[in-house]
Design a protein around this motif. Structure first.
Motif, PDB file in Angstrom:
ATOM      1  N   SER A   7       0.846  -1.188   0.000  1.00 36.37           N
ATOM      2  CA  SER A   7       0.000   0.000   0.000  1.00 36.37           C
ATOM      3  C   SER A   7       0.883   1.239   0.000  1.00 36.37           C
ATOM      4  O   SER A   7       2.095   1.135   0.226  1.00 36.37           O
ATOM      5  CB  SER A   7      -0.932   0.011   1.217  1.00 36.37           C
ATOM      6  N   GLY A   8       0.266   2.381  -0.269  1.00 37.84           N
ATOM      7  CA  GLY A   8       0.989   3.642  -0.194  1.00 37.84           C
ATOM      8  C   GLY A   8       1.370   4.262  -1.523  1.00 37.84           C
ATOM      9  O   GLY A   8       1.914   5.373  -1.558  1.00 37.84           O
ATOM     10  N   GLY A   9       1.105   3.558  -2.612  1.00 39.40           N
ATOM     11  CA  GLY A   9       1.425   4.122  -3.911  1.00 39.40           C
ATOM     12  C   GLY A   9       0.477   5.255  -4.274  1.00 39.40           C
ATOM     13  O   GLY A   9      -0.505   5.521  -3.573  1.00 39.40           O
ATOM     14  N   GLY A  10       0.791   5.933  -5.370  1.00 41.63           N
ATOM     15  CA  GLY A  10      -0.062   7.018  -5.810  1.00 41.63           C
ATOM     16  C   GLY A  10       0.641   7.911  -6.803  1.00 41.63           C
ATOM     17  O   GLY A  10       1.696   7.547  -7.343  1.00 41.63           O
ATOM     18  N   LEU A  11       0.040   9.063  -7.035  1.00 44.68           N
ATOM     19  CA  LEU A  11       0.576  10.051  -7.965  1.00 44.68           C
ATOM     20  C   LEU A  11       1.236  11.173  -7.168  1.00 44.68           C
ATOM     21  O   LEU A  11       0.632  11.716  -6.240  1.00 44.68           O
ATOM     22  CB  LEU A  11      -0.551  10.613  -8.832  1.00 44.68           C
ATOM     23  N   VAL A  12       2.461  11.508  -7.544  1.00 43.54           N
ATOM     24  CA  VAL A  12       3.196  12.556  -6.837  1.00 43.54           C
ATOM     25  C   VAL A  12       4.020  13.339  -7.839  1.00 43.54           C
ATOM     26  O   VAL A  12       4.427  12.800  -8.884  1.00 43.54           O
ATOM     27  CB  VAL A  12       4.091  11.935  -5.734  1.00 43.54           C
ATOM     28  N   GLN A  13       4.259  14.597  -7.543  1.00 42.09           N
ATOM     29  CA  GLN A  13       5.105  15.412  -8.416  1.00 42.09           C
ATOM     30  C   GLN A  13       6.573  15.098  -8.174  1.00 42.09           C
ATOM     31  O   GLN A  13       6.961  14.666  -7.086  1.00 42.09           O
ATOM     32  CB  GLN A  13       4.849  16.891  -8.165  1.00 42.09           C
ATOM     33  N   ALA A  14       7.369  15.343  -9.188  1.00 41.28           N
ATOM     34  CA  ALA A  14       8.811  15.156  -9.051  1.00 41.28           C
ATOM     35  C   ALA A  14       9.325  15.969  -7.867  1.00 41.28           C
ATOM     36  O   ALA A  14       8.924  17.116  -7.661  1.00 41.28           O
ATOM     37  CB  ALA A  14       9.520  15.577 -10.334  1.00 41.28           C
ATOM     38  N   GLY A 118       4.023  -9.877  -3.458  1.00 39.18           N
ATOM     39  CA  GLY A 118       2.767  -9.161  -3.384  1.00 39.18           C
ATOM     40  C   GLY A 118       2.284  -8.776  -4.770  1.00 39.18           C
ATOM     41  O   GLY A 118       3.001  -8.938  -5.761  1.00 39.18           O
ATOM     42  N   GLN A 119       1.068  -8.229  -4.824  1.00 35.49           N
ATOM     43  CA  GLN A 119       0.453  -7.868  -6.099  1.00 35.49           C
ATOM     44  C   GLN A 119       0.958  -6.547  -6.649  1.00 35.49           C
ATOM     45  O   GLN A 119       0.812  -6.282  -7.845  1.00 35.49           O
ATOM     46  CB  GLN A 119      -1.071  -7.803  -5.939  1.00 35.49           C
ATOM     47  N   GLY A 120       1.508  -5.731  -5.786  1.00 36.51           N
ATOM     48  CA  GLY A 120       2.100  -4.486  -6.248  1.00 36.51           C
ATOM     49  C   GLY A 120       1.249  -3.264  -5.956  1.00 36.51           C
ATOM     50  O   GLY A 120       0.035  -3.357  -5.760  1.00 36.51           O
ATOM     51  N   THR A 121       1.920  -2.123  -5.932  1.00 39.85           N
ATOM     52  CA  THR A 121       1.249  -0.836  -5.793  1.00 39.85           C
ATOM     53  C   THR A 121       1.881   0.119  -6.798  1.00 39.85           C
ATOM     54  O   THR A 121       3.102   0.148  -6.954  1.00 39.85           O
ATOM     55  CB  THR A 121       1.356  -0.303  -4.350  1.00 39.85           C
ATOM     56  N   GLN A 122       1.045   0.894  -7.468  1.00 40.44           N
ATOM     57  CA  GLN A 122       1.517   1.745  -8.552  1.00 40.44           C
ATOM     58  C   GLN A 122       2.029   3.077  -8.011  1.00 40.44           C
ATOM     59  O   GLN A 122       1.360   3.730  -7.202  1.00 40.44           O
ATOM     60  CB  GLN A 122       0.389   2.006  -9.549  1.00 40.44           C
TER      61      GLN A 122
END
Length: 127
Positions: A7-14, A118-122
């Protein structure tokens, strides 16, 4: 049945930060060294970081050195990957993995040697 859940993945700016977490069940957590790997579209899976079962031996890829930190809390279970100063090239699907490890300082950077995944987080880093 062994399960690893990221868990914890997501979209973030550089330049931003994310913290990934991997929760394990169905295994004796303190018997396993843990690793993080990532795979971007069209690319091979690559090693990111690894940590021994006792948590005092770690390794990470040159591409993330000084920016990512792997840690574990054997009392609470999760393995964490703190990712700072993120770059667009860090964009990938991130997976945690577990390998049964007897020596207290053992870990491996080789994906093929891990027992469970695990299945992964993007993680997506925008420029």
């Amino acid at each position: 049945q062994v399960q690893l859940v990221e868990s914890g993945g997501g979209l973030v700016q550089a330049g931003g930060s994310l913290r990934l977490s991997c929760a394990a069940s169905g295994l004796t957590f303190t018997s396993y060294a843990m690793g993080w790997f990532r795979q971007a579209p069209g690319k091979e899976r690559e090693f990111v970081a690894a940590i021994s079962w006792r948590g005092d031996t770690t390794d990470d890829a040159d591409s993330v050195k000084g920016r990512f930190t792997i840690s574990r809390d054997n009392a609470k279970n999760p393995v964490l990957l703190q990712m700072n100063s993120l770059k667009p090239e860090d964009t990938a699907d991130y997976h945690c993995a577990a390998i049964l490890a007897t020596p207290y300082d053992y870990y491996t950077t080789k994906a093929g040697e891990y027992d469970y995944w695990g299945q992964g987080t993007q993680v997506t880093v925008s420029s």
